[in-house]
Design an enzyme around this catalytic site. Sequence first.
Site, PDB file in Angstrom:
ATOM      1  N   ASP A  23       0.838  -1.207   0.000  1.00 37.98           N
ATOM      2  CA  ASP A  23       0.000   0.000   0.000  1.00 37.98           C
ATOM      3  C   ASP A  23       0.872   1.255   0.000  1.00 37.98           C
ATOM      4  O   ASP A  23       1.968   1.249   0.556  1.00 37.98           O
ATOM      5  CB  ASP A  23      -0.919  -0.023   1.237  1.00 37.98           C
ATOM      6  CG  ASP A  23      -2.067   0.958   1.110  1.00 37.98           C
ATOM      7  OD1 ASP A  23      -2.316   1.463  -0.011  1.00 37.98           O
ATOM      8  OD2 ASP A  23      -2.726   1.228   2.125  1.00 37.98           O
ATOM      9  N   HIS A  40       2.638   3.352  -8.968  1.00 39.36           N
ATOM     10  CA  HIS A  40       2.479   1.915  -9.258  1.00 39.36           C
ATOM     11  C   HIS A  40       3.707   1.393  -9.993  1.00 39.36           C
ATOM     12  O   HIS A  40       4.187   0.294  -9.705  1.00 39.36           O
ATOM     13  CB  HIS A  40       1.212   1.679 -10.082  1.00 39.36           C
ATOM     14  CG  HIS A  40      -0.054   2.060  -9.349  1.00 39.36           C
ATOM     15  ND1 HIS A  40      -0.285   1.691  -8.040  1.00 39.36           N
ATOM     16  CD2 HIS A  40      -1.159   2.766  -9.734  1.00 39.36           C
ATOM     17  CE1 HIS A  40      -1.470   2.164  -7.653  1.00 39.36           C
ATOM     18  NE2 HIS A  40      -2.015   2.818  -8.668  1.00 39.36           N
ATOM     19  N   LEU A 134      11.367 -20.473  -4.510  1.00 43.07           N
ATOM     20  CA  LEU A 134      10.293 -19.670  -3.905  1.00 43.07           C
ATOM     21  C   LEU A 134       8.983 -19.835  -4.663  1.00 43.07           C
ATOM     22  O   LEU A 134       8.968 -19.803  -5.901  1.00 43.07           O
ATOM     23  CB  LEU A 134      10.695 -18.187  -3.927  1.00 43.07           C
ATOM     24  CG  LEU A 134       9.649 -17.212  -3.391  1.00 43.07           C
ATOM     25  CD1 LEU A 134       9.587 -17.270  -1.870  1.00 43.07           C
ATOM     26  CD2 LEU A 134       9.932 -15.784  -3.845  1.00 43.07           C
TER      27      LEU A 134
HETATM   28  C1  FPP Z   1      -1.853   0.166  -3.394  1.00 39.75           C
HETATM   29  O1  FPP Z   1      -1.410   1.498  -3.370  1.00 39.75           O
HETATM   30  C2  FPP Z   1      -1.294  -0.548  -4.518  1.00 39.75           C
HETATM   31  C3  FPP Z   1      -2.003  -1.124  -5.547  1.00 39.75           C
HETATM   32  C4  FPP Z   1      -3.473  -1.120  -5.607  1.00 39.75           C
HETATM   33  C5  FPP Z   1      -1.329  -1.754  -6.680  1.00 39.75           C
HETATM   34  C6  FPP Z   1      -0.153  -2.622  -6.359  1.00 39.75           C
HETATM   35  C7  FPP Z   1       0.583  -2.830  -7.593  1.00 39.75           C
HETATM   36  C8  FPP Z   1       1.912  -2.797  -7.723  1.00 39.75           C
HETATM   37  C9  FPP Z   1       2.865  -2.658  -6.615  1.00 39.75           C
HETATM   38  C10 FPP Z   1       2.439  -2.903  -9.104  1.00 39.75           C
HETATM   39  C11 FPP Z   1       3.144  -4.124  -9.476  1.00 39.75           C
HETATM   40  C12 FPP Z   1       2.663  -5.408  -8.962  1.00 39.75           C
HETATM   41  C13 FPP Z   1       3.065  -6.595  -9.476  1.00 39.75           C
HETATM   42  C14 FPP Z   1       2.688  -7.840  -8.789  1.00 39.75           C
HETATM   43  C15 FPP Z   1       3.888  -6.690 -10.695  1.00 39.75           C
HETATM   44  P1  FPP Z   1      -2.510   2.659  -3.446  1.00 39.75           P
HETATM   45  O2  FPP Z   1      -2.702   3.022  -4.845  1.00 39.75           O
HETATM   46  O3  FPP Z   1      -3.739   2.239  -2.710  1.00 39.75           O
HETATM   47  O4  FPP Z   1      -1.762   3.800  -2.661  1.00 39.75           O
HETATM   48  P2  FPP Z   1      -2.440   4.950  -1.777  1.00 39.75           P
HETATM   49  O5  FPP Z   1      -3.096   4.293  -0.604  1.00 39.75           O
HETATM   50  O6  FPP Z   1      -1.253   5.792  -1.371  1.00 39.75           O
HETATM   51  O7  FPP Z   1      -3.400   5.688  -2.685  1.00 39.75           O
END
Ligand code: FPP
Length: 252
Positions: A23, A40, A134
């Site tokens: 997050d 992201h 893994l």
């Molecule tokens: C949450 O941060 C994150 C996500 C919803 C997306 C997670 C995706 C990645 C880390 C990209 C790559 C993943 C893989 C497996 C290749 P948020 O957008 O909710 O952040 P915020 O709370 O600060 O708005």
Amino acid sequence: MSESEPTSPARPNIPRHVAVIMDGNGRWAKNRSLPRHAGHRAGVKSVREVVETAARHGVEYLTLFAFSSENWRRPEEEVGMLMSLFLEALRREVSELDKNNVRLKFIGERERLDRKLNDKIRGAEDLTADNTGLRLQVAVAYGGRWDIVEAARSVAGKVVSGEIDADAIDEGTFSAELQLGGIPDPDLLIRTGGEQRISNFLLWNLAYAELWFTDVLWPDFGEAEFESALAYYSRRQRRYGHTGEQLEAVKC
Ligand code: FPP
């Protein structure tokens, strides 16, 4: 002790299975006056670093929450960008994961993903199916309640068809139908980004997990933070309902 104790007796201080709620990508980008998608994208680097660090420390299973059932509610543009990013990350990373003996599996409501992404996911799972290092589970379009309902539906189907007897249903037969069926429960849950909640992730499987929360935003999370979480885990005494004295007596 019950079968919900996944830690390997051979490596008592290293969690066999680590689950991660990644997050803080959006806030990381906002802090830099960048669009959310930059956060992201930066998060992919953290994924790579955490996979490498987990493997190096002998973690056997790593499960990452990449996109929740609730994330479909985000603006269409962000959802589309995330799906493209998953596809791009698969294209770019799968051969390296394969070389490093990682076995990849996706969990979640895959029917909701488009055909191109589903094809790539299937290809990556097939390519890495015989790897023995893994085991990396990526949760996309995943929700813990959805997982439990699907498992209940599957068990009910088996009862109706006469494959199993309703009286024979126990925790083992039920959990085998979950998305992580056959994989030991997470020993440790890491959540980045400052919130301290489970957010509908692996609701059944996290029953006994140690919880580690950090304010660090996902794109800033890497080897050092993962190792701090492992250090925290190694100091925990996992009791599974026993008293501390009972566990000390077993050790002697
Ligand atoms: C949450 O941060 C994150 C996500 C919803 C997306 C997670 C995706 C990645 C880390 C990209 C790559 C993943 C893989 C497996 C290749 P948020 O957008 O909710 O952040 P915020 O709370 O600060 O708005």
